[in-house]
Design an enzyme around this catalytic site. Structure first.
Site, PDB file in Angstrom:
ATOM      1  N   CYS A   2      -8.909 -18.858 -23.616  1.00 23.95           N
ATOM      2  CA  CYS A   2      -8.966 -20.092 -22.804  1.00 23.95           C
ATOM      3  C   CYS A   2      -8.379 -20.151 -21.298  1.00 23.95           C
ATOM      4  CB  CYS A   2      -8.340 -21.181 -23.700  1.00 23.95           C
ATOM      5  SG  CYS A   2      -8.834 -20.869 -25.409  1.00 23.95           S
ATOM      6  N   ASP A 101      -5.741 -19.491 -34.882  1.00 27.12           N
ATOM      7  CA  ASP A 101      -4.221 -19.068 -34.664  1.00 27.12           C
ATOM      8  C   ASP A 101      -3.262 -19.721 -33.908  1.00 27.12           C
ATOM      9  OD1 ASP A 101      -5.995 -18.646 -32.502  1.00 27.12           O
ATOM     10  OD2 ASP A 101      -5.338 -16.812 -31.925  1.00 27.12           O
ATOM     11  N   VAL A 295     -23.146  -0.417 -18.151  1.00 25.75           N
ATOM     12  CA  VAL A 295     -23.609  -0.738 -16.813  1.00 25.75           C
ATOM     13  C   VAL A 295     -23.827   0.583 -15.887  1.00 25.75           C
ATOM     14  CG1 VAL A 295     -21.529  -0.995 -15.825  1.00 25.75           C
ATOM     15  CG2 VAL A 295     -23.338  -2.167 -14.781  1.00 25.75           C
TER      16      VAL A 295
END
Length: 618
Positions: A2, A101, A295
C-alpha cells in the site's frame, strides 16, 4: 502492499477530507489502486492510506484500522507469519474479525508494544497512533524492503511512503532544497546512501528501526531492533550436508509463506540462478503452476529470454515474454516521477516494464532479489580476491597496465563489458581492500566530481566523502572474514539504497507487490553465519544455492556467468547532430532543480559529456 502517509500537527484542523492529508494520500494512488482511507484524531493526528488488496479483499482489510484498545494504524507491506501470530494471540484472548495481517499487527502492538517488531517476519513500513500514550509509532522492516520518509521540525512530524506525498504539504514543500551530501552520494555510486534523501528537509527511517514521536513534547526517538552485524560476527558454522538441507528448508518455507495471497501470484524469471531457483521451488510446492514473466531486448547481450525459456520448460511453468525498447522519452519521464530521487541504475527501466507487464496478470510476484548480496553472487567479490594479489605488484607495473588499458580499450555498451571491468579494476591501484571494494561501484571519482561540481558546492561539501558510509559499515563488522564483511556492507548500501528502492518504486508504480524469499530474515541470518566456503570457493559463487539446486535446474543455468539485470543505454541520445539528441534534450528540459541550485554543476562539462556519449566517444 500500500501507500501510507500522515502527520501530527497540533495546529491543524480535524477534517481529513479537506487539506494536506487528502492531497498526500491521492498522490500515492498508484501504490494502492483498490481503496482510500483518511482519518483524523485529537491533537492534530492525521493518517492516510491507499490500499492494494492482497489478503481479505473485502472490508476486513480497510485502513486506517482501529484496534480493540483504540490504536490506529496505516500499514504498507505483508506480515508473512500473520497466521502463526494470530493463533498465538487468539490463545491469549484476542478476538479477530478478519483474515487481514493488518489486524494481526494491531493486536501484536497492543499485546507486546514496541517489542512486537522482533516477532514480525515480513516486509513493512507502518505508522501507528497510540491514543493512550499520545505517541505516533513508526517502524520499518529489518532489511528495508518498504520505504518510509519523514519530516520533523520540532512540534510537527509528517511521514509518507514516497517524498512526493510529503511535498503535497505546503509546510514541507516551502522548505524543499537539494541535500548536497546526497548529491555527492549519487554522483559517486548512483544512489543516495543511508538515512538521507536528496531533499534537505526529508530523511528516511533506517531499516530495522522503530521510532516514537511524542505529540506532547514534539520529540522523536528512534532505535534499532535488529542488528545484522551480530550474525556476521557470530562463530562460523560448517558447510556440510546438514547445512545444505537446512538451507533448502529455509528457502522452501520462505517461498511457502510468500505464496499466501487471495489474489493471483506469479514469478519473475530472468534465467539467472536466483530467480530460477525461486521459480523451481514455487512450481514444486504451489497448488497451481505459476505464470512466470521475463523481459528482453533487441540488443542480444542484454537479452536473457532464451535462458528463461529453458527454465520455464524444465520446471513446468508458463512464460510471458515482453521485449522492451528502452529509449522512449515518456518512459524516462514516468520512471523519474516514480523514483522521486536521482537514481542511476539502468536496470530500473526494464524492471519498470517487467512490472507493468506482470501487473496485467497478477497482483503478487516472487523474485530472486537479495541472493547476490547474501550468497556472494557479484563479480566484485571475485575482484576483491584478484585485487589482494594485484595490490602487491610493483607500483610502476600497475601504472603501466592502467595506462595501456585506457589507451587500448574502447568503451563498450555491451552488458558487463570486459573493458569497463578491466579499466575499473586497474584504476584501483594503491587502495586499501575496503576502499577497493567501494571503488568497483564508483561512477564519478572524487577528481571527476571536482570537475563537475561548482566551487560553491565543493566548498559546502567540505571534506565529505561517500566512502565514509562504507567505511563505517566495515568498522561495524571488524574482526569478521573479509568476504562476510563485504556482504554486510553491500546489504547495508547497495541492497538497501539501490536494489530495494528499484524493486519498490518500479513495482508500486503499477500496483504490483514483489516478494523476495531470499530476504527472509531467518535465511539471511543463517547464511551469514556459515563459513565462507558455502558462499564462495575457488572462484565458484553461491555455492550452497547451486549445490542444492543441482537436481532441480539445468546445468546450463547453474553454470551461467553472472550478468545482472540491465538495460542497453547506447541508443539513448545517439542521433545526428549530437546536440539535439534525446538525452541532451531531456537534460536541458529538466536540468533546473530550483533557482537556488542553478549553480550546482558546471553545465558546459555536463553537456560535453552528453555530446561525447551521443557521438559514441564516451
Amino acid at each position: 502492499m500500500c501507500g501510507v502517509c500522515g502527520y501530527v500537527d497540533p495546529a491543524a484542523g480535524s477534517d481529513p477530507q479537506h487539506g494536506p492529508l487528502a492531497r498526500m494520500t491521492r498522490s500515492l494512488a498508484h501504490r494502492g489502486p483498490d481503496g482510500e482511507g483518511l482519518w483524523a484524531g485529537d491533537g492534530g493526528v492525521h493518517l492516510g492510506h491507499r490500499r492494494l488488496a492482497i489478503l481479505d479483499l473485502g472490508q476486513g482489510g480497510t485502513q486506517p484500522m482501529t484496534g480493540e484498545d483504540g490504536a490506529v494504524v496505516v500499514f504498507n507491506g505483508e506480515i508473512y507469519n500473520h497466521a502463526e501470530l494470530r493463533e498465538y494471540l487468539a490463545g491469549k484472548g484476542r478476538k479477530f474479525r478478519s483474515r487481514s495481517d493488518t489486524e494481526v499487527l494491531l493486536a501484536a502492538w497492543e499485546h507486546w508494544g514496541e517489542s512486537c517488531l522482533e516477532r514480525l517476519n515480513g516486509m513493512f513500513a507502518f505508522a501507528l497512533w497510540d491514543p493512550r500514550r499520545r505517541v505516533l509509532f513508526l517502524a520499518r522492516d529489518r532489511l528495508g524492503k518498504k520505504p518510509l520518509f519523514f519530516h520533523h521540525d520540532g512540534r510537527f512530524l509528517a511521514f509518507a511512503s514516497e517524498p512526493k506525498a510529503l511535498f503535497c504539504h505546503d509546510r514541507i514543500r516551502a522548505g524543499r532544497d537539494i541535500d548536497l551530501r546526497s548529491l555527492s552520494d549519487f554522483l559517486s555510486v548512483g544512489y543516495v546512501l543511508g538515512d538521507k534523501s536528496i531533499w534537505s528537509n526529508l530523511k528516511s527511517l533506517p531499516p530495522a528501526h522503530g521510532a516514537t514521536f511524542d505529540a506532547a513534547t514534539g520529540s522523536l526517538r528512534s532505535w534499532r531492533y535488529w542488528n545484522l552485524a551480530d550474525f556476521v560476527l557470530a562463530p562460523r558454522r560448517p558447510y556440510d550436508q546438514s547445512a545444505r538441507e537446512h538451507f533448502m528448508e529455509l528457502l522452501d518455507d520462505a517461498v511457502r509463506l510468500r505464496l499466501d495471497a487471495d489474489v493471483p501470484v506469479g514469478n519473475f524469471l530472468s534465467g539467472g540462478v536466483d530467480s530460477s531457483a525461486v521459480t523451481a521451488v514455487t512450481a514444486r510446492i504451489s497448488a497451481h503452476p505459476p505464470t512466470a514473466f521475463t523481459v528482453g531486448f533487441a540488443e542480444r547481450s542484454f537479452d536473457e529470454r532464451i535462458h528463461a525459456r529453458i527454465v520455464a520448460r524444465h520446471v513446468g511453468v508458463r512464460l510471458e515474454e515482453l521485449e522492451v525498447a528502452p529509449d522512449r522519452d515518456t518512459d524516462l519521464a514516468a520512471l523519474a516521477w516514480h523514483l522521486d530521487e536521482p537514481f542511476a541504475d539502468t536496470s530500473a527501466l526494464p524492471c519498470f516494464h517487467l512490472n507493468q507487464a506482470a501487473a496485467r496478470h497478477v497482483k503478487v510476484a516472487l523474485a530472486g532479489d537479495g541472493a547476490d548480496e547474501v550468497l556472494a553472487g557479484y563479480p566484485t567479490y571475485k575482484a576483491n580476491r584478484l585485487y589482494s594479489v594485484y595490490r602487491h605488484m610493483p607500483a610502476p607495473l600497475q601504472a603501466a597496465l592502467d595506462h595501456t588499458a585506457r589507451r587500448v580499450l574502447r568503451p563498450s555498451y555491451r552488458k558487463v563489458s570486459l573493458d569497463y571491468k578491466l579499466r575499473q579494476f586497474l584504476a584501483g591501484r594503491g587502495l586499501s581492500a575496503e576502499r577497493a571494494h567501494y571503488w568497483w561501484r564508483v561512477v564519478f571519482s572524487n577528481a571527476e566530481k571536482h570537475r563537475l561540481l561548482s566551487d560553491d558546492v565543493l566548498a559546502a561539501l567540505g571534506d565529505y566523502d561517500p566512502f565514509t558510509v562504507f567505511a563505517d559499515h566495515f568498522k561495524e563488522v571488524r574482526g569478521g572474514q573479509f568476504l562476510d564483511r563485504c556482504l554486510y556492507v553491500d546489504i547495508k548500501t547497495w541492497l538497501a539504497n539501490d536494489i530495494l528502492v528499484k524493486v519498490d518504486r518500479t513495482s508500486m508504480a503499477w500496483g504490483l507487490e514483489v516478494r523476495s524469499p531470499f530476504l527472509d530474515h531467518r535465511l539471511v541470518e543463517w547464511v551469514l553465519g556459515l563459513e565462507t566456503s558455502a558462499k564462495m570457493r575457488r572462484g565458484r559463487q553461491k555455492c550452497i544455492l547451486k549445490d542444492c539446486m543441482t537436481d532441480r535446474l539445468p546445468a546450463s543455468i547453474l553454470n551461467r556467468r553472472k550478468e545482472g539485470f540491465g538495460a542497453p543505454t547506447a541508443g539513448i541520445g545517439r542521433v545526428d547532430p549530437p546536440e539535439s539528441g534525446r538525452l541532451a534534450g531531456l537534460f536541458r528540459q529538466n536540468f533546473r532543480l530550483s533557482p537556488a541550485r542553478e549553480d550546482v554543476t558546471y553545465k558546459s562539462f555536463v553537456l560535453r559529456m552528453l555530446a561525447a556519449w551521443a557521438e559514441g566517444a564516451a
